[in-house]
Design a protein around this motif. Sequence first.
Motif, PDB file in Angstrom:
ATOM      1  N   TRP A  87      19.180   3.206  29.745  1.00 39.77           N
ATOM      2  CA  TRP A  87      19.655   1.965  30.389  1.00 39.77           C
ATOM      3  C   TRP A  87      20.179   2.294  31.802  1.00 39.77           C
ATOM      4  CZ3 TRP A  87      18.810  -2.905  29.811  1.00 39.77           C
ATOM      5  CH2 TRP A  87      19.665  -3.866  30.391  1.00 39.77           C
ATOM      6  N   PRO A  88      19.629   1.627  32.826  1.00 40.98           N
ATOM      7  CA  PRO A  88      19.957   2.031  34.202  1.00 40.98           C
ATOM      8  C   PRO A  88      21.398   1.775  34.604  1.00 40.98           C
ATOM      9  CG  PRO A  88      18.628   0.026  34.182  1.00 40.98           C
ATOM     10  CD  PRO A  88      18.615   0.547  32.773  1.00 40.98           C
ATOM     11  N   TYR A  89      22.097   0.872  33.879  1.00 41.91           N
ATOM     12  CA  TYR A  89      23.480   0.544  34.265  1.00 41.91           C
ATOM     13  C   TYR A  89      24.516   1.317  33.436  1.00 41.91           C
ATOM     14  CZ  TYR A  89      21.093  -3.454  36.382  1.00 41.91           C
ATOM     15  OH  TYR A  89      20.256  -4.250  37.129  1.00 41.91           O
ATOM     16  N   ALA A  90      24.039   2.207  32.544  1.00 46.82           N
ATOM     17  CA  ALA A  90      24.958   2.881  31.623  1.00 46.82           C
ATOM     18  C   ALA A  90      25.889   3.849  32.330  1.00 46.82           C
ATOM     19  CB  ALA A  90      24.168   3.610  30.537  1.00 46.82           C
ATOM     20  N   GLU A  91      25.561   4.275  33.533  1.00 51.19           N
ATOM     21  CA  GLU A  91      26.420   5.213  34.240  1.00 51.19           C
ATOM     22  C   GLU A  91      27.662   4.540  34.830  1.00 51.19           C
ATOM     23  OE1 GLU A  91      24.050   7.123  37.166  1.00 51.19           O
ATOM     24  OE2 GLU A  91      22.992   8.396  35.723  1.00 51.19           O
ATOM     25  N   ASN A  92      27.667   3.240  34.901  1.00 48.69           N
ATOM     26  CA  ASN A  92      28.815   2.518  35.466  1.00 48.69           C
ATOM     27  C   ASN A  92      30.029   2.654  34.546  1.00 48.69           C
ATOM     28  OD1 ASN A  92      27.228   1.660  37.593  1.00 48.69           O
ATOM     29  ND2 ASN A  92      26.658  -0.267  36.599  1.00 48.69           N
ATOM     30  N   GLU A  93      31.176   2.891  35.142  1.00 51.43           N
ATOM     31  CA  GLU A  93      32.420   3.037  34.387  1.00 51.43           C
ATOM     32  C   GLU A  93      32.953   1.663  33.969  1.00 51.43           C
ATOM     33  OE1 GLU A  93      34.098   5.596  33.246  1.00 51.43           O
ATOM     34  OE2 GLU A  93      32.601   7.018  33.953  1.00 51.43           O
ATOM     35  N   THR A  94      33.406   1.564  32.724  1.00 47.55           N
ATOM     36  CA  THR A  94      34.019   0.332  32.219  1.00 47.55           C
ATOM     37  C   THR A  94      35.337   0.695  31.541  1.00 47.55           C
ATOM     38  OG1 THR A  94      31.848  -0.659  31.822  1.00 47.55           O
ATOM     39  CG2 THR A  94      33.738  -1.695  30.735  1.00 47.55           C
ATOM     40  N   ASP A  95      36.432   0.048  31.939  1.00 46.59           N
ATOM     41  CA  ASP A  95      37.726   0.279  31.304  1.00 46.59           C
ATOM     42  C   ASP A  95      37.827  -0.513  30.003  1.00 46.59           C
ATOM     43  OD1 ASP A  95      38.541   1.935  33.372  1.00 46.59           O
ATOM     44  OD2 ASP A  95      39.365   0.266  34.534  1.00 46.59           O
ATOM     45  N   TRP A  96      38.762  -0.106  29.152  1.00 39.14           N
ATOM     46  CA  TRP A  96      38.951  -0.766  27.843  1.00 39.14           C
ATOM     47  C   TRP A  96      40.398  -1.215  27.745  1.00 39.14           C
ATOM     48  CZ3 TRP A  96      38.428   1.965  22.418  1.00 39.14           C
ATOM     49  CH2 TRP A  96      38.186   0.989  21.427  1.00 39.14           C
ATOM     50  N   LYS A  97      40.587  -2.507  27.495  1.00 42.46           N
ATOM     51  CA  LYS A  97      41.945  -3.055  27.431  1.00 42.46           C
ATOM     52  C   LYS A  97      42.113  -3.911  26.181  1.00 42.46           C
ATOM     53  CE  LYS A  97      42.824  -3.180  32.440  1.00 42.46           C
ATOM     54  NZ  LYS A  97      43.962  -2.228  32.418  1.00 42.46           N
ATOM     55  N   LEU A  98      43.324  -3.851  25.621  1.00 43.49           N
ATOM     56  CA  LEU A  98      43.746  -4.700  24.510  1.00 43.49           C
ATOM     57  C   LEU A  98      44.591  -5.826  25.075  1.00 43.49           C
ATOM     58  CD1 LEU A  98      44.136  -5.161  21.386  1.00 43.49           C
ATOM     59  CD2 LEU A  98      46.173  -3.706  21.598  1.00 43.49           C
ATOM     60  N   ARG A  99      44.303  -7.069  24.686  1.00 44.60           N
ATOM     61  CA  ARG A  99      45.003  -8.214  25.253  1.00 44.60           C
ATOM     62  C   ARG A  99      45.767  -8.966  24.168  1.00 44.60           C
ATOM     63  NH1 ARG A  99      44.587 -11.166  30.079  1.00 44.60           N
ATOM     64  NH2 ARG A  99      45.311 -13.330  29.939  1.00 44.60           N
ATOM     65  N   GLN A 127      22.485   7.800  25.796  1.00 50.44           N
ATOM     66  CA  GLN A 127      22.147   9.023  25.073  1.00 50.44           C
ATOM     67  C   GLN A 127      20.784   8.961  24.379  1.00 50.44           C
ATOM     68  OE1 GLN A 127      23.923  11.862  24.832  1.00 50.44           O
ATOM     69  NE2 GLN A 127      25.665  11.176  26.075  1.00 50.44           N
ATOM     70  N   ASP A 128      20.447   7.804  23.770  1.00 46.45           N
ATOM     71  CA  ASP A 128      19.280   7.753  22.882  1.00 46.45           C
ATOM     72  C   ASP A 128      18.224   6.722  23.280  1.00 46.45           C
ATOM     73  OD1 ASP A 128      20.397   9.707  21.111  1.00 46.45           O
ATOM     74  OD2 ASP A 128      21.721   8.148  20.340  1.00 46.45           O
ATOM     75  N   ARG A 129      18.553   5.782  24.113  1.00 52.35           N
ATOM     76  CA  ARG A 129      17.575   4.734  24.438  1.00 52.35           C
ATOM     77  C   ARG A 129      16.469   5.318  25.324  1.00 52.35           C
ATOM     78  NH1 ARG A 129      16.465   0.522  28.176  1.00 52.35           N
ATOM     79  NH2 ARG A 129      15.999  -1.472  27.175  1.00 52.35           N
ATOM     80  N   ASP A 130      15.257   4.867  25.076  1.00 47.38           N
ATOM     81  CA  ASP A 130      14.115   5.273  25.895  1.00 47.38           C
ATOM     82  C   ASP A 130      13.370   4.011  26.324  1.00 47.38           C
ATOM     83  OD1 ASP A 130      12.238   6.753  27.198  1.00 47.38           O
ATOM     84  OD2 ASP A 130      11.147   7.325  25.366  1.00 47.38           O
ATOM     85  N   PRO A 131      13.403   3.655  27.575  1.00 46.93           N
ATOM     86  CA  PRO A 131      14.017   4.406  28.663  1.00 46.93           C
ATOM     87  C   PRO A 131      15.542   4.241  28.686  1.00 46.93           C
ATOM     88  CG  PRO A 131      13.124   2.384  29.516  1.00 46.93           C
ATOM     89  CD  PRO A 131      12.717   2.415  28.057  1.00 46.93           C
TER      90      PRO A 131
END
Length: 1004
Positions: free
Chosen positions: A196-208, A190-194
Amino acid sequence: MTERARSVLLALLIVASSLSMGVGTVASTPTGNETTFHVTQGGQCYEISTVTSDEDTVEEFYDYRAGAGTKYGSYGEGAQAIQDNQVSHLFVYEGAEGLSLVMLHDDLNESDGGAISFDLSGLPESREWVVEDDSYENPDDNFDHGATSSSIDWMWASNRTDGAAVRGLGDSFDAITVESAFGENSWAYQDRDPQWPYAENETDWKLRSGDGTEYDLTKGQQLTIEKGSCDDDSGPSAALSASPQTAQIGESVSFDASESTKGGSAIAEYRWDFDGDGEAETNTSSPETNHTYDAADSYDASVTVVNEAGNADSATATVTVEKAGSTPGGNVTYLNATAVEVEGTYRAVDLTLGYYTESGYGQSRYVEENVSGTTVVHIEEDYGINGTVINLVGLHEDEFPGEADSQKENPRLDYYAETIKPHPVTVVVDSVTEVENGTYEVTFVADNPNEETLSLSNSTFSGNVSGEAPEEFPSGEQSVTVTWTPDSDDERAVWTLNRSKFGQSDATARTATAGELSGSDDSPPTARLSAPETGTMSQLFYPLDASGSSDDDEIVTYRWDVDGDGEVEWSDDEITSFKPYNHSMDPGTHQSTVTVVDSAGQTDSETVSYTIEKVTPNATVEASNETVAVGENVTFTASKPTQAFEDLDHFGWTVGETDGPDRTTEWTTAFEEEGEQTVSLVMRTRVGVENVVNETITVKADDGGDGGDDGDDSKEGGFDDSPNRGNTGGGLPPASPDGNDDEHDDSKAIAPLNDGDGKVGSIAVRAASASANPEINVTDTAPENVTAPSADADGFAALSYLNVSGGERVLFNVSTDRLGEASASADAVGLFRHDDGEWSAVETAHVEKTNDSHRFRANVSEGTFAVGIGKAVTSVTDLSVGSESVKSGESVEVTATVENTGHADATRKVELTVGGEAVTAETVSVAADETAEVTFTHALARSGVTELGVGDASAEVMVEQATTDESNGVETTTPGNSSGVPGFGIGVALVALVAAALVALRRQ
């Protein structure tokens, strides 16, 4: 400081250093018991344990590496076992230096890259960020830390990890809050310039959790992390009984909801709807109350139980109210399932019968016409496959057919209804065989343990199964093979038996899913079985609980061998019960086994041992009068049974060779001969153990006066000389008197009993001598210079206060309505004396129960008394341990002594705490003014001195850590500290030694 002082101090420090290091270093043991946390998000609470590893610190566990030749990420063996491609893990790690919150993003070897932002608040002030991934010079990530908050923006490329660890969760904090933003919602996108090129990748969130369980978290939704377990917000479970179930207009009905369970929080309120109109007539904090109906009808009374969390549950009990003057309770006595005794003259006695045939439940009627006197009506024909029971008796005085003038339902109908049911037909999956690609032959086996063929219509196959399900089940096992061609991987082949016609729930057998059968790994189930340690030979239902069993898919069948003979008696749900007397169980140790079967047909078994005891029935029998005149009525009452009367096979009254009524706890009779008369209560359990309790009274000739008492009115039967005695018994006015009695003589004084809420009942005091002038003064508050009793200090609550002079005996009534308002039984009522600033109990006898009150008797002298209700006052007075030292992982036996200093029996739940945390609980019953012991067995895991507590009592146990000497493989025991004094290890000892040296040097 002198040179000598410096030398001594330096030598001590060197010694301390060498002793603390030893030959090799030993990691310190984590302290405290805060190893359970719960995470709450979106109304869901997840309880987790800590992740531990062979690495000592969280830094070593994470093993962050950066620089040339590295991937800038987590290399720790324990951490890599958790890492997963495009998954961010959140967990609590427990290491040598305490508890840490760990955030571990992605997989070092498979990552596609990503971006996450976290805002954390509520952190402990003393916390320390010991891992920041990344932490090289000019990193891409942002770490901004406040006093109790942190804002972090992570960005990582492919084949790298990101994350962090903050240590200090063992310190004090209320709740850590995490606000998250993943991928395109993160700061890096949202705010970084430039951008981040990998920010579009989906990451799941898990509690272990430490046991490997993982929970899916909702990205972008706030969560909180707190110490301890999730709050149990489950609702209560309501239960309700009514006594009597058939009553007359104006007769008090007692309602009891004490078998209700609270759920996740304590019960706050009971809402009573007596007439079943959906509106509560009254609310109480007590589980017991009373109600009187003013119209004949059938009422579905209900109670709604509400706990402190606001959750509620309801239960219903049906009460039949008959018109005044009908006395079915006195005219009909149920002798057993198939026989009743009728007293009186009737045009017809109409019996409604219940039974089960091969097709299900059925009813019919049996009519005996023109009966008079004492008539026993016995159903000799057996209508059902497993017996017949009389459900209802209708009495027709003049006209038949037509509406009965009075009716009485079988008081043991619930019990007999269970005994006449056929044994349930069960079904299991025997085998599943693939006959061609995607098509299976499934063999089901149905078992009918009855001798008769049973009809189960509406039984069905589901799934793409060929053929129709059988509806007729001959005795024994029946195999049915079907062809199954599943339409999807989630489909199962299922056979459901509809057993509703026999009052039983459906039985279902199901295969594994088609997807599971086609190649996925399927572990066998794990059986777990528990049962009470002891039971009795005549117990109606002895419970067996296999609900702790588990499977990676599901358990479809529980096969029960209840008597340990190696044969399966039935297949049932996860909880079952049996009657020991039906399985010829003698006193001693017995075993039961459950075999659990999963959907793939795999099995596991577990056996539990328990003790069956022989119990001799006993009870207390009291007469309303010790001396009566010939022809005068006297009531015998049975109470305080060691085994509930309704659970006995037989209980009844006899006088010599003459039988009285059966299955009633009160018998009113009269004797026509002088002398001593002995009435016996005969009790017999279901296994034939019999006992007889006797009560003897004296019968004197009727001299036309006050019962033939030779002028001494001190006995109960001569308490009142008034010619117009009515039905108040002994001349006392009703339980709600108007306070006036113009007909009493000078040998006694009568007064109403009052409390702050109004009328309680009435009381009469008998003169101590012929010349005495008895007086009684009743107040609803404590007299001047008398301290009112408290339940905690004195074990009772006062209803009314009395100042008595010139008297030797009192007879008092307490209304059933007042007892109901106080949620008390008649057994709790007593007389209490105030003397020298102390309250003490006076021996009080429960004489009888009238229509609207209970009558009591006690001996008195001049002084101050209180009519009150006994209360239980319990405390834990002693705590002992079976061993003062155990190895880590071993169990210790903890015995607590619970004392009840009150004047009512108590049932109390006591908890065992370890290090201040409750780990288990037991329920103990303690009689008034008695003590009882309760024993816990618990395994202790942490080394060191562990404090155990029950109530206000505590004890300490030394837990020694079991270690292995790697040089010879011999297990040795290492105490939690090296000192023989608990909590005084080498480190503490050396500090003390240094301090002592400094003091000594200063003095020099």
